[in-house]
Motif scaffolding. Structure first.
Motif, short mmCIF file in Angstrom:
data_model
loop_
_atom_site.label_atom_id
_atom_site.label_comp_id
_atom_site.label_asym_id
_atom_site.label_seq_id
_atom_site.Cartn_x
_atom_site.Cartn_y
_atom_site.Cartn_z
N PHE A 1 48.51 50.36 43.46
CA PHE A 1 47.30 49.61 43.81
C PHE A 1 47.68 48.34 44.56
O PHE A 1 48.59 47.61 44.15
N GLN A 2 46.96 48.09 45.65
CA GLN A 2 47.22 46.89 46.45
C GLN A 2 45.89 46.28 46.88
O GLN A 2 44.99 46.99 47.36
N ASN A 3 45.77 44.97 46.71
CA ASN A 3 44.56 44.26 47.13
C ASN A 3 44.96 43.11 48.03
O ASN A 3 45.88 42.34 47.73
N SER A 4 44.27 42.97 49.15
CA SER A 4 44.56 41.88 50.08
C SER A 4 43.26 41.21 50.49
O SER A 4 42.21 41.86 50.61
N GLY A 5 43.34 39.90 50.68
CA GLY A 5 42.15 39.15 51.05
C GLY A 5 41.49 38.51 49.83
O GLY A 5 41.89 38.73 48.68
N GLN A 6 40.47 37.70 50.08
CA GLN A 6 39.77 36.97 49.03
C GLN A 6 38.64 37.82 48.47
O GLN A 6 37.69 38.15 49.17
N GLU A 7 38.75 38.16 47.18
CA GLU A 7 37.72 39.00 46.55
C GLU A 7 36.40 38.25 46.46
O GLU A 7 36.36 37.04 46.21
N GLN A 8 35.30 38.98 46.64
CA GLN A 8 33.96 38.44 46.47
C GLN A 8 33.23 39.22 45.39
O GLN A 8 33.55 40.36 45.11
N ARG A 9 32.22 38.58 44.78
CA ARG A 9 31.39 39.28 43.80
C ARG A 9 30.17 39.87 44.49
O ARG A 9 29.55 39.25 45.35
N PHE A 10 29.85 41.13 44.09
CA PHE A 10 28.69 41.81 44.65
C PHE A 10 27.54 41.77 43.67
O PHE A 10 27.68 41.37 42.52
N GLN A 11 26.38 42.25 44.14
CA GLN A 11 25.31 42.59 43.22
C GLN A 11 25.80 43.70 42.31
O GLN A 11 26.64 44.51 42.69
N THR A 12 25.25 43.76 41.08
CA THR A 12 25.76 44.69 40.07
C THR A 12 25.74 46.14 40.56
O THR A 12 26.74 46.86 40.46
N ASN A 13 24.61 46.58 41.10
CA ASN A 13 24.50 47.97 41.55
C ASN A 13 25.48 48.27 42.68
O ASN A 13 26.01 49.37 42.79
N PHE A 14 25.71 47.26 43.50
CA PHE A 14 26.64 47.42 44.61
C PHE A 14 28.06 47.61 44.10
O PHE A 14 28.80 48.50 44.55
N GLU A 15 28.46 46.79 43.13
CA GLU A 15 29.80 46.89 42.55
C GLU A 15 30.00 48.24 41.86
O GLU A 15 31.07 48.85 41.96
N VAL A 16 28.98 48.68 41.15
CA VAL A 16 29.07 49.98 40.47
C VAL A 16 29.28 51.09 41.49
O VAL A 16 30.10 51.99 41.30
N SER A 17 28.54 51.04 42.59
CA SER A 17 28.66 52.09 43.61
C SER A 17 30.05 52.11 44.22
O SER A 17 30.64 53.17 44.43
N VAL A 18 30.60 50.93 44.51
CA VAL A 18 31.95 50.87 45.09
C VAL A 18 32.97 51.40 44.09
O VAL A 18 33.88 52.16 44.44
N PHE A 19 32.82 50.99 42.82
CA PHE A 19 33.74 51.47 41.79
C PHE A 19 33.69 53.00 41.69
O PHE A 19 34.72 53.67 41.57
#
Length: 386
Positions: A276-294
């Motif tokens: 797993f690799q993450n680059s850049g500054q993480e942002q918080r989404f709306q709850t439903n949006f985060e669930v969909s991405v996950f």
């Protein structure tokens, strides 16, 4: 509710909320019935095993008594025939032995008959109870599927009504896929934690018996094994909960939850390594949006494990100013995109989610060369402060 061409969304949402509450209560009631029936099934199977053991013992004892009764009758016939050669005491003894064996054999046959009747009754009841359990499980799965559909896909009633005609065919496919997933989850719980907990109950009884018969030291050894069994059951429960919805998503955000989820999968899949690799500054989404991405990442990793038989999986997230890139790559079996394109519920579901996120999805795969999925998700309207 419908005034001319204007839809009263609030009234519709109230109706939907009432429907969901009623169905959820019904689902809980059915689940309770299912669990009570399952416990009765376990208890009845134990009783059936005991009855069968008793029948076997009764048959063995009956055969012995029948053999002894035959000998006693011959003895009595000989005494009666040669009456003058035996004393009064010997005659009386021969008669009493023959009579006692006859009485014991009669009682034995009666008990065996009762045991056989009880066995047949238990067999019939077990069949009926198993049918009840299966029907209850099916009802729970069906109700849970409908509830999930109502609360997830129809949460935004206005948008659902506007797109109902276009989504009708896809919704039917999603319901079918969700029902299969609920059945899989039911089997996971039954074959995993439920079975482990049943074994824990049996093991605790064994430990009590060992403690009484052999003392504390042997019991401590069994207790250590029991601790491992409970730990495994807890691990299975946590894995299933994570598959349903990771609770850390609301508190920690997308990236920490993804990192923890992938680490958990790596622990569970012993022969798989996930990078797993993450680059850049993480942002918080709306709850439903985060669930969909996950869910997009979860479905992609699940496909790589289940269908691709992958040993290495790479997950990369990249945060740009207005775009989030997600790449999931594996070294698995790959697939023919032309053959799978319109037949996989998993891919259909991912395309639907990425459409809702107003993003793009690109899949690159050929048989034997692994698979790479690239999600490109716009962020501008979804970021929240925090």
């Amino acid at each position: 509710m419908l005034r001319g061409n204007i839809v009263d969304i609030q009234t519709l949402e109230t109706i939907f909320s009432s429907m969901v509450r009623a169905m959820d209560n019904s689902k809980n009631d059915i689940f309770i019935i299912s669990e009570q029936s399952r416990q009765s099934f376990v208890d009845m199977k134990k009783e059936l095993a005991t009855v069968k053991s008793d029948i076997s013992q009764a048959i063995t004892e009956g055969d012995y008594l029948e053999n002894m009764t035959g000998h006693s009758r011959k003895r009595l016939a000989d005494v009666s025939k040669n009456f003058m050669n035996y004393s009064e005491e010997q005659v009386r003894e021969a008669y009493e032995v023959a009579n006692d064996l006859h009485v014991r054999l009669s009682i034995n046959r009666m008990e065996e008959k009762q045991l056989r009747a009880r066995r047949d009754d238990l067999d019939r009841r077990l069949v009926a109870l198993l049918d009840t359990i299966e029907r209850a499980d099916q009802l729970v799965n069906q109700v849970a599927t409908v509830i999930n559909y109502l609360t997830s896909d129809l949460k935004n009633v206005g948008e659902a009504l506007e797109n109902a005609r276009h989504k009708q065919d896809f919704s039917i496919r999603i319901i079918q896929a969700q029902e299969e997933e609920r059945k899989r989850l039911s089997r996971d719980i039954h074959d995993g934690p439920a079975q482990m907990l049943a074994n824990v109950m049996i093991r605790t009884g064994l430990i009590e018996k060992i403690f009484v018969e052999k003392g504390p030291q042997p019991a401590l050894g069994e207790l250590a094994d029991l601790k491992v069994m409970v730990r495994n059951a807890l691990y299975e429960v946590r894995r299933i909960i994570y598959d349903l919805r990771p609770m850390a998503l609301d508190d920690l955000g997308l990236i920490p939850t993804l990192r923890k989820y992938l680490s958990t999968i790596e622990e569970y899949e012993k022969n798989v390594e996930i990078h797993f690799q993450n680059s850049g500054q993480e942002q918080r989404f709306q709850t439903n949006f985060e669930v969909s991405v996950f869910r997009l990442v979860q479905e992609s990793v699940s496909n790589a494990l289940k269908h691709g038989k992958s040993k290495d999986i790479w997950v990369k997230t990249e945060w740009l100013r207005d775009i989030m890139n997600i790449i999931i790559k594996d070294n698995g079996q790959g697939f023919n995109q032309n053959e799978v394109k319109d037949k996989s519920f998993g891919l259909i579901g991912m395309r639907e989610r990425i459409d809702l996120l107003k993003g793009d999805m690109t899949i690159t795969s050929t048989p034997g060369n692994g698979t790479m999925i690239h999600f490109r998700i716009p962020l501008r309207n979804e970021i929240i402060d925090g």
